[in-house]
Design a protein around this motif. Sequence first.
Motif, PDB file in Angstrom:
ATOM      1  N   LEU A 220       0.828  -1.205   0.000  1.00  0.00           N
ATOM      2  CA  LEU A 220       0.000   0.000   0.000  1.00  0.00           C
ATOM      3  C   LEU A 220       0.864   1.257   0.000  1.00  0.00           C
ATOM      4  CD1 LEU A 220      -2.795   1.272   0.076  1.00  0.00           C
ATOM      5  CD2 LEU A 220      -2.787   0.990   2.578  1.00  0.00           C
TER       6      LEU A 220
ATOM      7  N   VAL B   5       0.476   4.200  -2.807  1.00  0.00           N
ATOM      8  CA  VAL B   5       0.173   5.584  -2.427  1.00  0.00           C
ATOM      9  C   VAL B   5       1.186   6.544  -3.029  1.00  0.00           C
ATOM     10  CG1 VAL B   5       0.069   7.200  -0.486  1.00  0.00           C
ATOM     11  CG2 VAL B   5      -1.069   4.986  -0.314  1.00  0.00           C
TER      12      VAL B   5
ATOM     13  N   GLN C 295       0.929   6.492  -7.052  1.00  0.00           N
ATOM     14  CA  GLN C 295      -0.280   7.100  -7.605  1.00  0.00           C
ATOM     15  C   GLN C 295      -0.534   8.507  -7.099  1.00  0.00           C
ATOM     16  OE1 GLN C 295      -1.934   5.518 -10.023  1.00  0.00           O
ATOM     17  NE2 GLN C 295      -0.451   3.835  -9.837  1.00  0.00           N
TER      18      GLN C 295
ATOM     19  N   TRP D  84      -1.655   9.365  -4.130  1.00  0.00           N
ATOM     20  CA  TRP D  84      -2.860   9.439  -3.297  1.00  0.00           C
ATOM     21  C   TRP D  84      -2.599  10.274  -2.057  1.00  0.00           C
ATOM     22  CZ3 TRP D  84      -3.813   3.411  -3.393  1.00  0.00           C
ATOM     23  CH2 TRP D  84      -4.195   3.048  -4.690  1.00  0.00           C
ATOM     24  N   SER D  85      -3.641  10.523  -1.307  1.00  0.00           N
ATOM     25  CA  SER D  85      -3.526  11.292  -0.076  1.00  0.00           C
ATOM     26  C   SER D  85      -2.556  10.602   0.883  1.00  0.00           C
ATOM     27  CB  SER D  85      -4.890  11.430   0.594  1.00  0.00           C
ATOM     28  OG  SER D  85      -4.766  11.975   1.896  1.00  0.00           O
TER      29      SER D  85
ATOM     30  N   TRP E   1      -2.723  10.426   3.883  1.00  0.00           N
ATOM     31  CA  TRP E   1      -3.412   9.792   5.013  1.00  0.00           C
ATOM     32  C   TRP E   1      -3.688   8.316   4.772  1.00  0.00           C
ATOM     33  CZ3 TRP E   1      -2.829  12.274   9.236  1.00  0.00           C
ATOM     34  CH2 TRP E   1      -2.723  13.663   9.225  1.00  0.00           C
ATOM     35  N   TRP E   2      -3.595   7.871   3.506  1.00  0.00           N
ATOM     36  CA  TRP E   2      -3.650   6.434   3.247  1.00  0.00           C
ATOM     37  C   TRP E   2      -2.452   5.720   3.866  1.00  0.00           C
ATOM     38  CZ3 TRP E   2      -7.485   3.439   1.872  1.00  0.00           C
ATOM     39  CH2 TRP E   2      -8.553   3.967   1.133  1.00  0.00           C
ATOM     40  N   LEU E   3      -1.389   6.495   4.067  1.00  0.00           N
ATOM     41  CA  LEU E   3      -0.208   5.897   4.674  1.00  0.00           C
ATOM     42  C   LEU E   3      -0.442   5.525   6.135  1.00  0.00           C
ATOM     43  CD1 LEU E   3       2.607   8.159   3.175  1.00  0.00           C
ATOM     44  CD2 LEU E   3       2.042   5.800   2.546  1.00  0.00           C
TER      45      LEU E   3
ATOM     46  N   LEU F 135      -3.096   3.867   7.282  1.00  0.00           N
ATOM     47  CA  LEU F 135      -3.496   2.461   7.197  1.00  0.00           C
ATOM     48  C   LEU F 135      -2.312   1.581   6.836  1.00  0.00           C
ATOM     49  CD1 LEU F 135      -5.604   0.204   7.162  1.00  0.00           C
ATOM     50  CD2 LEU F 135      -6.133   0.839   4.785  1.00  0.00           C
ATOM     51  N   ALA F 136      -1.491   2.037   5.880  1.00  0.00           N
ATOM     52  CA  ALA F 136      -0.321   1.259   5.480  1.00  0.00           C
ATOM     53  C   ALA F 136       0.634   1.076   6.653  1.00  0.00           C
ATOM     54  CB  ALA F 136       0.389   1.950   4.320  1.00  0.00           C
TER      55      ALA F 136
END
Length: 422
Positions: free
Chosen positions: A287, A291, A294, A296-297, A299-301, A303-304
């Motif tokens: 993930l 992230v 791509q 991405w935000s 904040w997805w990190l 979760l990663a």
Amino acid sequence: MWKAPGFIPTLIAVFAAFGSWSLLLPVIPLAALDAGHSATLAGASTGIFMATTVATQIFTPAALRRIGYNPVMVAAAFMLGVPALGHLLGLEAWNLLLFSALRGIGFGALTVAESALIAELMPARFLGKATGMLGVFLGISQMICLPTGLFLANTVGYPVVYVAAAAVALVAAVMCLRIPRIKAQPRVNPAPQDLVGVAPAWKLVLVPALAVTSLSMSFGAVSSFLPAAVQELDPVTGAVIGGFMLSIIGGASMVLRFGSGVIADRNGLPGATMIPGQVMGFAGVLLMALVIAQGWSVWWLVLAGILFGGGFGIVQNEALLTMFFRLPRSRVSEASAVWNIAFDAGTGLGSFVLGAVAAQVAYSGAFGVGAVIVALGLLGTVADRIVGAHRITELNNTRARLRQLPLPRPRLQRRRRPSRDE
């Protein structure tokens, strides 16, 4: 667990030692990059630290038997802290590499001694929780010191971080003085008849060691390059968010490592959470790669980081307990050395090799390669679970030997029913 002599001073020494390590772990590569060095050299600063760490860990079990835990750990704590001040001399390549290598000597001896001492002091029924608690103190130290090092570097400068790392390591030296003056148990050479059907030691520890190495390689890349990668995604608050992510990883590792130990104690043997932990670690680092690739935000990190840190914590504890479980008690120092070598060699290789990958195909490519390496470690664990189901893991294991004897099993005789006339 808390009544074991020397357990609390050992935990505080662990906290301080890993605090000193964590303060500089992301800072030295970042300082190298800010000084204009390449990503390869930045990764090499962590790589050479881990190389001398691993070289020292090879000889630490013998030192623990001859000299004892107390003097080895005190000297190692000093060696970890004092060379940190050498970075004050400048950011030339020789400085980054030389003093990183010297610090690695102290870190290598200290990490082996701490883990082995827990197994020496703790009753077997509490070993899972005790190693889990070791992970709690390690995780709290990382949660505090990883972002603190980055914060200090960005607010008051790198020299303050170097001094802080030296001071924290000296705290570990003081706490090591309170550890019981014991030596590692002498190595027992079993008789030839006791070795019948027993797998060689390297086979017993190889797969759990590779599981740790596969995840620690990704951790080497994450700890060295995640702050810089986040800065590219968000130049304004990238340093703060990068430090926050390292704290998330440390916190997740701390919680799930202890939980894994509790489960192992309840089951009476380790291994139940190893494969789920590796799956979590794979998902987390994959993930991260997506992230960053791509855009991405950031904040997805979060979760990663939870997935990767939690999986890494589980695998750390399961691998260490598995080695303690499979080897005789007289070889706990060797088990600790193998585990620490797997951890630190993976971290060093990851920061160096994946740093070279990052220099060629960007940070997302480095994390993607890390995910592939974790997947290979997972396959090794699955194969070991299938092939090694009937492996004898202890010397003088009478129950396991009896299972291998070609003896006919007794048949149950049916009781004759009495007739009506009887």
